[in-house]
Design a protein around this motif. Structure first.
Motif, PDB file in Angstrom:
ATOM      1  N   ASN A 145       0.901  -1.094   0.089  1.00  0.00           N
ATOM      2  CA  ASN A 145      -0.152  -0.041  -0.071  1.00  0.00           C
ATOM      3  C   ASN A 145       0.894   1.358  -0.086  1.00  0.00           C
ATOM      4  N   LEU A 146       1.848   1.205   0.757  1.00  0.00           N
ATOM      5  CA  LEU A 146       3.075   2.387   0.636  1.00  0.00           C
ATOM      6  C   LEU A 146       3.602   2.561  -0.700  1.00  0.00           C
ATOM      7  N   ALA A 147       4.057   1.422  -1.503  1.00  0.00           N
ATOM      8  CA  ALA A 147       4.553   1.607  -2.702  1.00  0.00           C
ATOM      9  C   ALA A 147       3.968   2.298  -3.845  1.00  0.00           C
ATOM     10  N   VAL A 148       4.910   2.975  -4.508  1.00  0.00           N
ATOM     11  CA  VAL A 148       4.419   3.897  -5.620  1.00  0.00           C
ATOM     12  C   VAL A 148       4.947   3.044  -6.818  1.00  0.00           C
ATOM     13  N   VAL A 149       4.537   2.289  -7.630  1.00  0.00           N
ATOM     14  CA  VAL A 149       5.122   1.459  -8.546  1.00  0.00           C
ATOM     15  C   VAL A 149       5.445   2.163  -9.703  1.00  0.00           C
ATOM     16  N   ASP A 150       4.783   3.253  -9.878  1.00  0.00           N
ATOM     17  CA  ASP A 150       5.237   4.213 -11.151  1.00  0.00           C
ATOM     18  C   ASP A 150       5.836   5.313 -11.003  1.00  0.00           C
ATOM     19  N   SER A 151       6.780   5.432  -9.958  1.00  0.00           N
ATOM     20  CA  SER A 151       7.409   6.657  -9.641  1.00  0.00           C
ATOM     21  C   SER A 151       8.233   7.198 -10.483  1.00  0.00           C
ATOM     22  N   ALA A 152       8.962   6.500 -11.253  1.00  0.00           N
ATOM     23  CA  ALA A 152       9.975   6.680 -12.246  1.00  0.00           C
ATOM     24  C   ALA A 152       9.197   7.434 -13.261  1.00  0.00           C
ATOM     25  N   GLN A 153       8.135   7.012 -13.769  1.00  0.00           N
ATOM     26  CA  GLN A 153       7.182   7.561 -14.816  1.00  0.00           C
ATOM     27  C   GLN A 153       6.674   8.704 -14.330  1.00  0.00           C
ATOM     28  N   ARG A 154       6.268   8.807 -12.991  1.00  0.00           N
ATOM     29  CA  ARG A 154       5.766  10.282 -12.664  1.00  0.00           C
ATOM     30  C   ARG A 154       6.610  11.339 -12.679  1.00  0.00           C
ATOM     31  N   ILE A 155       7.832  10.772 -12.292  1.00  0.00           N
ATOM     32  CA  ILE A 155       9.049  11.928 -12.399  1.00  0.00           C
ATOM     33  C   ILE A 155       9.549  12.345 -13.766  1.00  0.00           C
ATOM     34  N   CYS A 156       9.273  11.238 -14.999  1.00  0.00           N
ATOM     35  CA  CYS A 156       9.694  11.624 -16.199  1.00  0.00           C
ATOM     36  C   CYS A 156       8.584  12.654 -16.553  1.00  0.00           C
ATOM     37  N   ASP A 157       7.271  12.444 -16.031  1.00  0.00           N
ATOM     38  CA  ASP A 157       6.085  13.380 -16.687  1.00  0.00           C
ATOM     39  C   ASP A 157       6.509  14.784 -16.186  1.00  0.00           C
ATOM     40  N   VAL A 158       6.973  15.018 -14.734  1.00  0.00           N
ATOM     41  CA  VAL A 158       7.639  16.189 -14.271  1.00  0.00           C
ATOM     42  C   VAL A 158       8.484  16.741 -15.346  1.00  0.00           C
ATOM     43  N   ILE A 159       9.452  16.007 -15.831  1.00  0.00           N
ATOM     44  CA  ILE A 159      10.544  16.400 -16.515  1.00  0.00           C
ATOM     45  C   ILE A 159      10.042  16.933 -17.931  1.00  0.00           C
ATOM     46  N   LEU A 160       9.278  16.271 -18.528  1.00  0.00           N
ATOM     47  CA  LEU A 160       8.430  16.425 -19.743  1.00  0.00           C
ATOM     48  C   LEU A 160       7.801  17.823 -19.784  1.00  0.00           C
ATOM     49  N   ALA A 161       7.095  18.125 -18.633  1.00  0.00           N
ATOM     50  CA  ALA A 161       6.299  19.031 -18.363  1.00  0.00           C
ATOM     51  C   ALA A 161       7.155  20.330 -18.343  1.00  0.00           C
ATOM     52  N   LEU A 162       8.122  20.245 -17.502  1.00  0.00           N
ATOM     53  CA  LEU A 162       9.033  21.405 -17.252  1.00  0.00           C
ATOM     54  C   LEU A 162       9.503  22.049 -18.742  1.00  0.00           C
ATOM     55  N   ALA A 163       9.941  20.864 -19.376  1.00  0.00           N
ATOM     56  CA  ALA A 163      10.612  21.005 -20.752  1.00  0.00           C
ATOM     57  C   ALA A 163       9.661  21.678 -21.881  1.00  0.00           C
TER      58      ALA A 163
END
Length: 383
Positions: free
Chosen positions: A354-372
């Motif tokens: 329940n604590l695990a965020v299994v798509d964390s890398a994808q979420r961070i990649c989304d942030v990078i793409l949005a900032l770019a």
């Protein structure tokens, strides 16, 4: 698109950056990626092995106090950090990144500081429950602050910039099945314990583990046990174990090694993990759902490992033992009790998943793409 990843010092800072870079490379194969880390750190092995270009800086930390040793250290540190800032500026000018992501370690400070000053969108991922020094130094100018735990949001002066994304881990921690992992390791029907105290090893806890081996031997090796001593521990621990009266050759269930290179497989196969409370370790445990006993290191800034561990312990996801209370006898008793309590381990597993965020890398990649993708801000190339 050009992206700089900056990190250094420990696998807990480096591996998350590599995980995000891998996702970015999959989603935007045309992207150019540059890693910037510290001289002589683990990144010098891990980053090239992952297939990425690495440049290194040599910033130095600072000490509190005004003793002659502290003053001399800080003077030298100022010179090294000044040179690191200058090199960071040159690298940024040459590479022209669209976004800079820092994932921790003092080596990340120069690139984040200079990049923000040059108007380049920067974001920092803080893996621990409380912000580290590098994060605190750049948080005020970062476009986004990415955190692993929802409880961390209150630690920052600009909560509107904070986004909970979890901690990136290798996909193998999430998807490896226990039965497949046990077959791959050639295990028998006995429970498996996996223990480690970090990539370098902690001397006092490795001593405790030698005493734990003695108790296992005395009990007839009722479990299978893989223990990683770490690089420093490997230099002295084999002889120390012998001095404790432990004959590893006569205890085939105990596998002591320097490092566990196949940790996703070992963790998936394990019935119980024993280790520290670094954010990377805790998130790998959560992603695999493996019940755990956590002994936080007391020798870290702001006691952040205990705070990390309490996030899990308060939710029933981990058994917490403070290092001062962790004797071989106490640890052996806790292990024996947990391995006998199937219901508690099942509840631990549910809480961890329940604590695990299994798509964390994808979420961070989304942030990078949005900032770019945002309109380019005024950039001061001479900053």
């Amino acid at each position: 698109m050009n992206v700089i990843f900056t990190c250094g010092g420990t696998g807990g800072h480096i591996n998350p950056a590599i995980a995000v870079a891998n996702v970015l490379r999959e989603r935007r194969p045309e992207s150019k990626i540059l890693f910037v880390g510290g001289e002589g750190g683990m990144e010098c092995q891990l980053v090239p092995k992952a297939g990425y270009r690495l440049e290194t800086l040599d910033p130095r930390s600072f000490r509190r106090g005004f003793t002659p040793a502290a003053v001399w250290h800080n003077l030298a540190g100022a010179v090294h950090t000044g040179a690191a800032l200058a090199k960071a500026r040159r690298l940024i000018r040459q590479f022209a990144p669209d976004v800079i992501l820092g994932t921790g370690g003092y080596a990340s400070f120069p690139v984040l500081r200079v990049g923000a000053g040059m108007g380049i969108p920067t974001c920092v991922h803080e893996s621990n429950a409380v912000p580290g020094l590098a994060t605190r130094m750049v948080a005020g100018r970062a476009a986004k602050i990415l955190v692993s735990f929802a409880e961390s949001r209150a630690q920052y002066p600009h909560p509107e910039r904070v986004e909970v994304v979890g901690m990136p881990v290798q996909q193998a921690f999430i998807y490896t099945k226990q039965a497949d992992a046990r077959r791959a390791l050639g295990l028998d029907e006995r429970p498996l314990i996996v223990s480690a105290w970090g990539s370098l090893g902690a001397r006092e806890m490795n001593k405790c583990m030698a005493g734990f081996f003695r108790l296992e031997q005395g009990a007839g090796c009722p479990w299978q046990h893989i223990h990683a001593t770490g690089a420093y521990g490997w230099k002295w621990m084999p002889e120390y174990v012998k001095a404790q009266g432990v004959d590893l050759a006569a205890c085939p269930g105990i596998d002591m090694r320097q490092y566990i290179y196949d940790m996703p497989t070992c963790m998936a196969a394990a019935d119980l993990v024993i280790g520290r409370a670094g954010a990377s370790t805790l998130n790998e445990i959560a992603a695999s759902g493996t019940p755990c006993i956590i002994v936080p290191s007391p020798n870290v800034t702001d006691n952040h490992q205990e705070k990390n561990a309490r996030v899990l312990a308060d939710r029933g996801a981990a058994q917490l033992i403070l290092e001062r209370d962790c004797t071989p006898e106490r640890l052996f008793a806790e292990v024996k009790a947990l391995l006998a309590d199937t219901a508690r381990r099942r509840a631990m597993r549910r809480a961890l998943l329940n604590l695990a965020v299994v798509d964390s890398a994808q979420r961070i990649c989304d942030v990078i793409l949005a900032l770019a993708a945002k309109p380019e801000r005024n950039r001061d190339s001479g900053a």
